[in-house]
Design a protein around this motif. Structure first.
Motif, PDB file in Angstrom:
ATOM      1  N   UNK A  90       0.687  -1.221   0.138  1.00  0.00           N
ATOM      2  CA  UNK A  90       0.072  -0.050   0.021  1.00  0.00           C
ATOM      3  C   UNK A  90       0.731   1.363   0.074  1.00  0.00           C
ATOM      4  N   UNK A  91       2.136   1.029   0.086  1.00  0.00           N
ATOM      5  CA  UNK A  91       2.822   2.256   0.275  1.00  0.00           C
ATOM      6  C   UNK A  91       4.591   1.725  -0.058  1.00  0.00           C
ATOM      7  N   UNK A  92       5.018   2.180  -1.277  1.00  0.00           N
ATOM      8  CA  UNK A  92       6.385   1.821  -1.921  1.00  0.00           C
ATOM      9  C   UNK A  92       7.402   2.087  -0.876  1.00  0.00           C
ATOM     10  N   UNK A  93       7.263   3.313   0.027  1.00  0.00           N
ATOM     11  CA  UNK A  93       8.377   3.564   0.756  1.00  0.00           C
ATOM     12  C   UNK A  93       8.293   2.965   2.090  1.00  0.00           C
ATOM     13  N   UNK A  94       7.135   2.185   2.530  1.00  0.00           N
ATOM     14  CA  UNK A  94       7.017   1.689   3.709  1.00  0.00           C
ATOM     15  C   UNK A  94       7.789   0.224   3.721  1.00  0.00           C
ATOM     16  N   UNK A  95       8.005  -0.494   5.159  1.00  0.00           N
ATOM     17  CA  UNK A  95       8.354  -1.853   4.885  1.00  0.00           C
ATOM     18  C   UNK A  95       7.290  -2.515   6.172  1.00  0.00           C
ATOM     19  N   UNK A  96       7.045  -3.636   5.895  1.00  0.00           N
ATOM     20  CA  UNK A  96       6.342  -4.490   6.956  1.00  0.00           C
ATOM     21  C   UNK A  96       7.225  -5.430   7.484  1.00  0.00           C
ATOM     22  N   UNK A  97       7.023  -5.709   8.673  1.00  0.00           N
ATOM     23  CA  UNK A  97       7.857  -6.787   9.425  1.00  0.00           C
ATOM     24  C   UNK A  97       7.028  -7.835  10.122  1.00  0.00           C
ATOM     25  N   UNK A  98       7.507  -8.887  10.008  1.00  0.00           N
ATOM     26  CA  UNK A  98       6.659 -10.198  10.328  1.00  0.00           C
ATOM     27  C   UNK A  98       7.818 -11.149  11.077  1.00  0.00           C
ATOM     28  N   UNK A  99       7.264 -12.051  11.839  1.00  0.00           N
ATOM     29  CA  UNK A  99       8.125 -13.116  12.335  1.00  0.00           C
ATOM     30  C   UNK A  99       8.614 -14.159  11.108  1.00  0.00           C
ATOM     31  N   UNK A 100       9.847 -14.546  11.022  1.00  0.00           N
ATOM     32  CA  UNK A 100      10.010 -15.677  10.273  1.00  0.00           C
ATOM     33  C   UNK A 100       9.266 -16.891  10.801  1.00  0.00           C
ATOM     34  N   UNK A 101       9.125 -17.827   9.756  1.00  0.00           N
ATOM     35  CA  UNK A 101       8.425 -19.261  10.284  1.00  0.00           C
ATOM     36  C   UNK A 101       8.965 -19.948  11.213  1.00  0.00           C
ATOM     37  N   UNK A 102      10.292 -19.810  11.210  1.00  0.00           N
ATOM     38  CA  UNK A 102      11.325 -20.552  12.320  1.00  0.00           C
ATOM     39  C   UNK A 102      10.787 -19.925  13.886  1.00  0.00           C
ATOM     40  N   UNK A 103      10.853 -18.697  13.928  1.00  0.00           N
ATOM     41  CA  UNK A 103      10.526 -18.191  15.017  1.00  0.00           C
ATOM     42  C   UNK A 103       9.099 -18.078  15.741  1.00  0.00           C
ATOM     43  N   UNK A 104       8.107 -17.891  14.731  1.00  0.00           N
ATOM     44  CA  UNK A 104       6.756 -18.102  14.887  1.00  0.00           C
ATOM     45  C   UNK A 104       6.586 -19.667  15.474  1.00  0.00           C
ATOM     46  N   UNK A 105       7.076 -20.400  14.892  1.00  0.00           N
ATOM     47  CA  UNK A 105       6.870 -21.982  15.370  1.00  0.00           C
ATOM     48  C   UNK A 105       7.735 -22.216  16.731  1.00  0.00           C
ATOM     49  N   UNK A 106       8.610 -21.513  16.930  1.00  0.00           N
ATOM     50  CA  UNK A 106       9.414 -21.961  18.254  1.00  0.00           C
ATOM     51  C   UNK A 106       8.495 -21.077  19.313  1.00  0.00           C
ATOM     52  N   UNK A 107       8.184 -19.804  18.878  1.00  0.00           N
ATOM     53  CA  UNK A 107       7.336 -19.137  20.035  1.00  0.00           C
ATOM     54  C   UNK A 107       6.074 -19.933  20.447  1.00  0.00           C
ATOM     55  N   UNK A 108       5.366 -20.598  19.403  1.00  0.00           N
ATOM     56  CA  UNK A 108       4.152 -21.349  19.784  1.00  0.00           C
ATOM     57  C   UNK A 108       4.487 -22.596  20.615  1.00  0.00           C
ATOM     58  N   UNK A 109       5.407 -23.179  20.190  1.00  0.00           N
ATOM     59  CA  UNK A 109       6.203 -24.357  20.999  1.00  0.00           C
ATOM     60  C   UNK A 109       6.692 -23.740  22.310  1.00  0.00           C
ATOM     61  N   UNK A 110       7.158 -22.604  22.626  1.00  0.00           N
ATOM     62  CA  UNK A 110       7.721 -21.963  23.916  1.00  0.00           C
ATOM     63  C   UNK A 110       6.183 -21.870  24.632  1.00  0.00           C
ATOM     64  N   UNK A 111       5.284 -21.105  23.939  1.00  0.00           N
ATOM     65  CA  UNK A 111       4.247 -20.762  24.620  1.00  0.00           C
ATOM     66  C   UNK A 111       3.431 -22.048  25.387  1.00  0.00           C
ATOM     67  N   UNK A 112       3.381 -23.136  24.532  1.00  0.00           N
ATOM     68  CA  UNK A 112       2.631 -24.260  25.039  1.00  0.00           C
ATOM     69  C   UNK A 112       3.552 -25.121  26.233  1.00  0.00           C
ATOM     70  N   UNK A 113       4.673 -24.895  26.174  1.00  0.00           N
ATOM     71  CA  UNK A 113       5.875 -25.546  26.971  1.00  0.00           C
ATOM     72  C   UNK A 113       5.261 -24.604  28.405  1.00  0.00           C
ATOM     73  N   UNK A 114       5.319 -23.393  28.386  1.00  0.00           N
ATOM     74  CA  UNK A 114       5.234 -22.400  29.555  1.00  0.00           C
ATOM     75  C   UNK A 114       3.908 -22.636  30.153  1.00  0.00           C
TER      76      UNK A 114
END
Length: 123
Positions: free
Chosen positions: A89-113
């Motif tokens: 929507x804006x050629x000058x702006x950047x979007x940030x997202x989690x890598x698939x590895x980090x997203x997967x690890x976070x979800x495993x971590x949350x379940x563990x916690x």
């Protein structure tokens, strides 16, 4: 609940908290991106469940000034834990997202916690 039983429950909670911290450090320490500001960033991005503008991602690190937050963000992008995308929507702006590895690890971590704390507060 008696004082001894309450103390034991609190002790189990503290032990679970320490095990949770150890699991967090074990995954992120070798990447040198494990302090609380990264935790705020990663969990904020995970909770959003969609890419956010770079400026919004910086705001997740609420305890840092803008320049320091940008350095943290850039480091996480550089080592591949976060992904920077063009904003359609804006050629000058950047979007940030989690890598698939980090997203997967976070979800495993949350379940563990969750399991750690569930066990800790059983009476």
């Amino acid at each position: 609940m008696g004082a001894v039983k309450k103390h034991q429950q609190r002790l189990r909670f503290v032990e679970a908290l320490n095990r949770m911290d150890s699991a967090w450090m074990e995954f992120l320490q070798d990447k040198d991106v494990f302090d609380i500001n990264y935790s705020d960033l990663y969990t904020g991005l995970w909770a959003k469940q969609e890419p956010v503008r770079k400026q919004e991602a910086l705001l997740y690190m609420r305890h840092l000034g803008p320049q320091t937050a940008k350095k943290y963000l850039d480091k996480a992008i550089m080592i591949g834990l976060l992904i920077e995308l063009p904003d359609p929507s804006d050629g000058r702006a950047k979007l940030i997202t989690l890598s698939p590895e980090l997203k997967s690890w976070l979800e495993e971590f949350f379940d563990h916690a969750i399991n750690l704390f569930r066990e800790a507060v059983k009476t």
